[in-house]
Design a protein around this motif. Structure first.
Motif, PDB file in Angstrom:
ATOM      1  N   ASP A 146       4.867  24.266  -0.921  1.00 48.89           N
ATOM      2  CA  ASP A 146       6.043  24.678  -1.691  1.00 48.89           C
ATOM      3  C   ASP A 146       6.863  23.493  -2.205  1.00 48.89           C
ATOM      4  N   SER A 147       6.313  22.273  -2.093  1.00 49.29           N
ATOM      5  CA  SER A 147       7.050  21.107  -2.577  1.00 49.29           C
ATOM      6  C   SER A 147       7.136  21.129  -4.101  1.00 49.29           C
ATOM      7  N   LYS A 148       8.197  20.588  -4.626  1.00 46.56           N
ATOM      8  CA  LYS A 148       8.393  20.580  -6.071  1.00 46.56           C
ATOM      9  C   LYS A 148       7.533  19.516  -6.724  1.00 46.56           C
ATOM     10  N   GLU A 149       7.021  19.830  -7.884  1.00 48.66           N
ATOM     11  CA  GLU A 149       6.219  18.858  -8.624  1.00 48.66           C
ATOM     12  C   GLU A 149       7.134  17.795  -9.220  1.00 48.66           C
ATOM     13  N   THR A 150       6.693  16.562  -9.162  1.00 44.11           N
ATOM     14  CA  THR A 150       7.476  15.437  -9.683  1.00 44.11           C
ATOM     15  C   THR A 150       6.857  14.927 -10.975  1.00 44.11           C
ATOM     16  N   GLU A 151       7.679  14.663 -11.936  1.00 44.51           N
ATOM     17  CA  GLU A 151       7.191  14.129 -13.200  1.00 44.51           C
ATOM     18  C   GLU A 151       6.523  12.781 -12.970  1.00 44.51           C
ATOM     19  N   ILE A 152       5.329  12.603 -13.538  1.00 42.16           N
ATOM     20  CA  ILE A 152       4.563  11.386 -13.321  1.00 42.16           C
ATOM     21  C   ILE A 152       5.099  10.274 -14.231  1.00 42.16           C
ATOM     22  N   PRO A 153       5.574   9.180 -13.651  1.00 48.14           N
ATOM     23  CA  PRO A 153       6.091   8.085 -14.479  1.00 48.14           C
ATOM     24  C   PRO A 153       4.955   7.396 -15.227  1.00 48.14           C
ATOM     25  N   VAL A 154       5.286   6.772 -16.343  1.00 47.71           N
ATOM     26  CA  VAL A 154       4.279   6.108 -17.165  1.00 47.71           C
ATOM     27  C   VAL A 154       4.268   4.619 -16.853  1.00 47.71           C
ATOM     28  N   LEU A 155       3.157   4.145 -16.309  1.00 42.85           N
ATOM     29  CA  LEU A 155       2.974   2.717 -16.068  1.00 42.85           C
ATOM     30  C   LEU A 155       2.084   2.146 -17.160  1.00 42.85           C
ATOM     31  N   THR A 156       2.332   0.895 -17.524  1.00 40.95           N
ATOM     32  CA  THR A 156       1.469   0.247 -18.504  1.00 40.95           C
ATOM     33  C   THR A 156       0.120  -0.055 -17.850  1.00 40.95           C
ATOM     34  N   ASP A 157      -0.889  -0.341 -18.680  1.00 34.65           N
ATOM     35  CA  ASP A 157      -2.206  -0.668 -18.149  1.00 34.65           C
ATOM     36  C   ASP A 157      -2.137  -1.889 -17.231  1.00 34.65           C
ATOM     37  N   LYS A 158      -1.333  -2.863 -17.612  1.00 35.57           N
ATOM     38  CA  LYS A 158      -1.199  -4.078 -16.796  1.00 35.57           C
ATOM     39  C   LYS A 158      -0.549  -3.764 -15.457  1.00 35.57           C
ATOM     40  N   GLU A 159       0.453  -2.885 -15.470  1.00 37.05           N
ATOM     41  CA  GLU A 159       1.114  -2.498 -14.222  1.00 37.05           C
ATOM     42  C   GLU A 159       0.154  -1.764 -13.300  1.00 37.05           C
ATOM     43  N   LYS A 160      -0.706  -0.946 -13.888  1.00 36.87           N
ATOM     44  CA  LYS A 160      -1.690  -0.226 -13.074  1.00 36.87           C
ATOM     45  C   LYS A 160      -2.676  -1.199 -12.438  1.00 36.87           C
ATOM     46  N   ILE A 161      -3.084  -2.201 -13.208  1.00 37.19           N
ATOM     47  CA  ILE A 161      -4.015  -3.209 -12.672  1.00 37.19           C
ATOM     48  C   ILE A 161      -3.371  -3.957 -11.512  1.00 37.19           C
ATOM     49  N   ILE A 162      -2.119  -4.347 -11.702  1.00 37.32           N
ATOM     50  CA  ILE A 162      -1.396  -5.068 -10.643  1.00 37.32           C
ATOM     51  C   ILE A 162      -1.279  -4.198  -9.399  1.00 37.32           C
ATOM     52  N   LEU A 163      -0.978  -2.921  -9.599  1.00 35.56           N
ATOM     53  CA  LEU A 163      -0.832  -2.002  -8.470  1.00 35.56           C
ATOM     54  C   LEU A 163      -2.163  -1.802  -7.741  1.00 35.56           C
ATOM     55  N   GLN A 164      -3.262  -1.838  -8.490  1.00 28.10           N
ATOM     56  CA  GLN A 164      -4.589  -1.761  -7.876  1.00 28.10           C
ATOM     57  C   GLN A 164      -4.808  -2.963  -6.965  1.00 28.10           C
ATOM     58  N   PHE A 165      -4.420  -4.143  -7.446  1.00 24.18           N
ATOM     59  CA  PHE A 165      -4.532  -5.356  -6.628  1.00 24.18           C
ATOM     60  C   PHE A 165      -3.690  -5.226  -5.362  1.00 24.18           C
ATOM     61  N   VAL A 166      -2.452  -4.745  -5.535  1.00 20.56           N
ATOM     62  CA  VAL A 166      -1.547  -4.590  -4.397  1.00 20.56           C
ATOM     63  C   VAL A 166      -2.143  -3.642  -3.358  1.00 20.56           C
ATOM     64  N   ALA A 167      -2.741  -2.548  -3.851  1.00 22.96           N
ATOM     65  CA  ALA A 167      -3.337  -1.561  -2.948  1.00 22.96           C
ATOM     66  C   ALA A 167      -4.467  -2.154  -2.120  1.00 22.96           C
ATOM     67  N   ARG A 168      -5.110  -3.190  -2.659  1.00 26.02           N
ATOM     68  CA  ARG A 168      -6.207  -3.842  -1.936  1.00 26.02           C
ATOM     69  C   ARG A 168      -5.719  -4.982  -1.053  1.00 26.02           C
ATOM     70  N   GLY A 169      -4.403  -5.172  -1.003  1.00 29.46           N
ATOM     71  CA  GLY A 169      -3.839  -6.162  -0.093  1.00 29.46           C
ATOM     72  C   GLY A 169      -3.625  -7.542  -0.668  1.00 29.46           C
ATOM     73  N   TYR A 170      -3.756  -7.707  -1.997  1.00 32.61           N
ATOM     74  CA  TYR A 170      -3.569  -9.022  -2.598  1.00 32.61           C
ATOM     75  C   TYR A 170      -2.087  -9.385  -2.643  1.00 32.61           C
ATOM     76  N   LYS A 171      -1.783 -10.656  -2.445  1.00 27.08           N
ATOM     77  CA  LYS A 171      -0.427 -11.162  -2.568  1.00 27.08           C
ATOM     78  C   LYS A 171      -0.138 -11.469  -4.040  1.00 27.08           C
ATOM     79  N   SER A 172       1.142 -11.609  -4.365  1.00 26.17           N
ATOM     80  CA  SER A 172       1.546 -11.881  -5.754  1.00 26.17           C
ATOM     81  C   SER A 172       0.877 -13.138  -6.290  1.00 26.17           C
TER      82      SER A 172
END
Length: 217
Positions: A146-172
């Protein structure tokens, strides 16, 4: 750089021996103690003052969850990394709520083991993608449908790539090197990502992005 003191808590001697062999290949880490249950662990934590704790969930006498509860009640600031298997989804969610800083499958590789420990020391939460998926699924079941649906924010392609790196444990710094940009640029992108997702940490950004299917690991 000072040595990181590690306490291993698991009721299986073979698991403790295996982790010890892996951890001690890195001179930054020092195994200062081992415990076969939470009761022994609490005593060693008080005596040895480890920098990080590797904690099994299912143990006799006192389980990992009971141990986490005591540490939480005592406002213990020592980061805890949960040692887990594939059949403990609900327990992982509960341990996260009690402040666990990471989850490791007992057959994890040494690279991810070291990354997870280092992230925990920095106060960050690092989850393997398969564990993250299971945690999020369990969290959804726990919260109900019963949780409310949240609007999906728009990330740029570069931001998505960076977030993929972060998810794999890479440092800045590592991300910047791989992408051929400055570390300051990566941090600026992370600030933008946090703002769009409404979070304030790397672990929250990854969890939110995976939950909303913005990234897939």
């Amino acid at each position: 750089m000072s040595t990181i003191k590690v306490l291993i808590v698991d009721d299986h001697q073979l698991v403790r021996d295996g982790l010890k062999l892996i951890v001690e290949t890195n001179k930054r880490f020092d195994i200062i103690g081992e415990a076969e249950n939470g009761q022994v662990a609490l005593r060693l934590i008080d005596e040895l003052k480890p920098d990080v704790i590797l904690l099994d969930l299912n143990m006799p006498v006192m389980s990992g969850m009971e141990t986490m509860g005591v540490l939480s009640d005592n406002q213990c600031k020592i980061p805890v990394i949960i040692l887990t298997t594939y059949n403990e989804d609900e327990l992982m969610v509960n341990a996260l709520a009690l402040g666990a800083k990471g989850y490791l499958l007992k057959d994890t590789n040494r690279v991810h083991l070291f990354r997870t420990i280092e992230s925990a020391i920095r106060g960050e939460t690092l989850l393997q993608s398969d564990i993250m998926t299971k945690v999020l699924a369990a969290k959804e079941r726990k919260e109900g449908s019963d949780s409310k649906e949240t609007e999906i924010p728009v990330l740029t392609d570069k931001e998505k790539i960076i977030l993929q790196f972060v998810a794999r444990g890479y440092k800045s710094k590592e991300i910047a090197f791989d992408m051929g940009v400055t570390e300051r640029t990566i941090k600026a992108h992370l600030t933008s990502i946090y703002s769009k997702l409404g979070v304030d940490s790397r672990s929250q950004a990854v969890a939110t992005a995976m939950e909303r299917k913005i990234i897939h690991i």
